[in-house]
Design a protein around this motif. Structure first.
Motif, PDB file in Angstrom:
ATOM      1  N   ILE A 119     -19.959 -41.125 -24.637  1.00 41.58           N
ATOM      2  CA  ILE A 119     -20.325 -41.386 -23.245  1.00 41.58           C
ATOM      3  C   ILE A 119     -19.040 -41.293 -22.433  1.00 41.58           C
ATOM      4  CG2 ILE A 119     -21.112 -43.117 -21.582  1.00 41.58           C
ATOM      5  CD1 ILE A 119     -22.894 -44.270 -23.739  1.00 41.58           C
ATOM      6  N   GLN A 120     -19.114 -40.559 -21.332  1.00 46.32           N
ATOM      7  CA  GLN A 120     -17.965 -40.411 -20.449  1.00 46.32           C
ATOM      8  C   GLN A 120     -18.039 -41.494 -19.369  1.00 46.32           C
ATOM      9  OE1 GLN A 120     -16.922 -36.421 -19.249  1.00 46.32           O
ATOM     10  NE2 GLN A 120     -16.605 -37.120 -17.158  1.00 46.32           N
ATOM     11  N   ALA A 121     -16.979 -42.257 -19.214  1.00 47.65           N
ATOM     12  CA  ALA A 121     -16.922 -43.301 -18.185  1.00 47.65           C
ATOM     13  C   ALA A 121     -15.726 -43.010 -17.283  1.00 47.65           C
ATOM     14  CB  ALA A 121     -16.782 -44.680 -18.818  1.00 47.65           C
ATOM     15  N   THR A 122     -15.997 -42.790 -16.013  1.00 42.54           N
ATOM     16  CA  THR A 122     -14.942 -42.561 -15.027  1.00 42.54           C
ATOM     17  C   THR A 122     -14.871 -43.783 -14.128  1.00 42.54           C
ATOM     18  OG1 THR A 122     -15.299 -40.176 -15.068  1.00 42.54           O
ATOM     19  CG2 THR A 122     -14.129 -41.062 -13.164  1.00 42.54           C
ATOM     20  N   VAL A 123     -13.702 -44.384 -14.055  1.00 40.96           N
ATOM     21  CA  VAL A 123     -13.484 -45.578 -13.239  1.00 40.96           C
ATOM     22  C   VAL A 123     -12.705 -45.152 -11.998  1.00 40.96           C
ATOM     23  CG1 VAL A 123     -12.450 -47.872 -13.158  1.00 40.96           C
ATOM     24  CG2 VAL A 123     -13.461 -47.032 -15.295  1.00 40.96           C
ATOM     25  N   VAL A 124     -13.218 -45.538 -10.827  1.00 39.64           N
ATOM     26  CA  VAL A 124     -12.597 -45.163  -9.552  1.00 39.64           C
ATOM     27  C   VAL A 124     -12.351 -46.420  -8.725  1.00 39.64           C
ATOM     28  CG1 VAL A 124     -12.887 -43.853  -7.407  1.00 39.64           C
ATOM     29  CG2 VAL A 124     -13.794 -42.943  -9.548  1.00 39.64           C
ATOM     30  N   VAL A 125     -11.150 -46.533  -8.186  1.00 43.38           N
ATOM     31  CA  VAL A 125     -10.819 -47.596  -7.232  1.00 43.38           C
ATOM     32  C   VAL A 125     -10.509 -46.906  -5.908  1.00 43.38           C
ATOM     33  CG1 VAL A 125      -9.239 -49.479  -6.668  1.00 43.38           C
ATOM     34  CG2 VAL A 125      -9.899 -49.088  -9.051  1.00 43.38           C
TER      35      VAL A 125
END
Length: 192
Positions: free
Chosen positions: A160-166
């Motif tokens: 599973i690809q998880a992209t975290v953005v702030v």
């Protein structure tokens, strides 16, 4: 008494008016250049500080997701068992056994993202929920298609690809949004 002899053509020690005037002009120009650079330096330092804070928040969230593991990337589980990874379960997939669901999750409140950047708080220090440009944190999860395996008509994804953005709004230009993002792959089987 002895009389001192002074040569009539000899100049007295010191600077002439044109020399002093020229040196003052050069000094003034240099001070103006330094004065113009100070706001740029302050803005650069603030942006670097904001960027480092965003990087720290994003990396912390990736570490939480990796610790939770593949099997917990479901809405119910992301807030159970003291995980507290997201702000709620509204957008999270409720059943992601095959890793085939995509979702956008928010962690703005869970991690108090609004406290770390300008524009996130009111004058009393509370979260400014009415501000459309307040800082936010998101997680985008999706199946990692190169890891797809189909067996018996069912497609399962091993990653599973998880992209975290702030996201935050910058100091230099209040109308400019800045963001920091990082991506991690969560494996179905533990990697040793």
């Amino acid at each position: 008494m002895k009389q001192q002899y002074t040569h009539p053509r000899r100049r007295q020690a010191g600077f002439t008016f044109p020399e002093v005037f020229l040196s003052m002009v050069v000094l003034t120009a240099m001070l103006m250049l330094v004065g113009a650079m100070v706001p740029l330096m302050v803005r650069s330092v603030r942006y670097a500080s904001d960027f480092n804070q965003a990087q720290s928040l994003a990396m912390h969230k990736v570490a939480q997701l990796q610790e939770a593991g593949y099997e917990n990337i479901e809405g119910i589980r992301l807030n159970q068992n003291a995980l507290d990874i997201i702000d709620g379960t509204n957008n999270a997939p409720q059943d992601n056994v095959n890793g085939d669901k995509s979702a956008t999750l928010e962690f703005t409140v869970t991690d108090n993202v609004w406290r770390y950047f300008p524009g996130g708080t009111t004058s009393s220090g509370a979260q400014d929920t009415g501000n459309p440009t307040r800082p936010r944190g998101y997680i985008f999860i999706s199946p990692y298609t190169p890891s797809a395996l189909t067996s018996g008509g069912v497609t399962r994804y091993n990653l599973i690809q998880a992209t975290v953005v702030v996201q935050w709004w910058g100091w230099g230009s209040r109308n400019q949004m800045h963001n920091y993002s990082t991506t991690a792959l969560l494996s179905r089987t533990p990697v040793e």
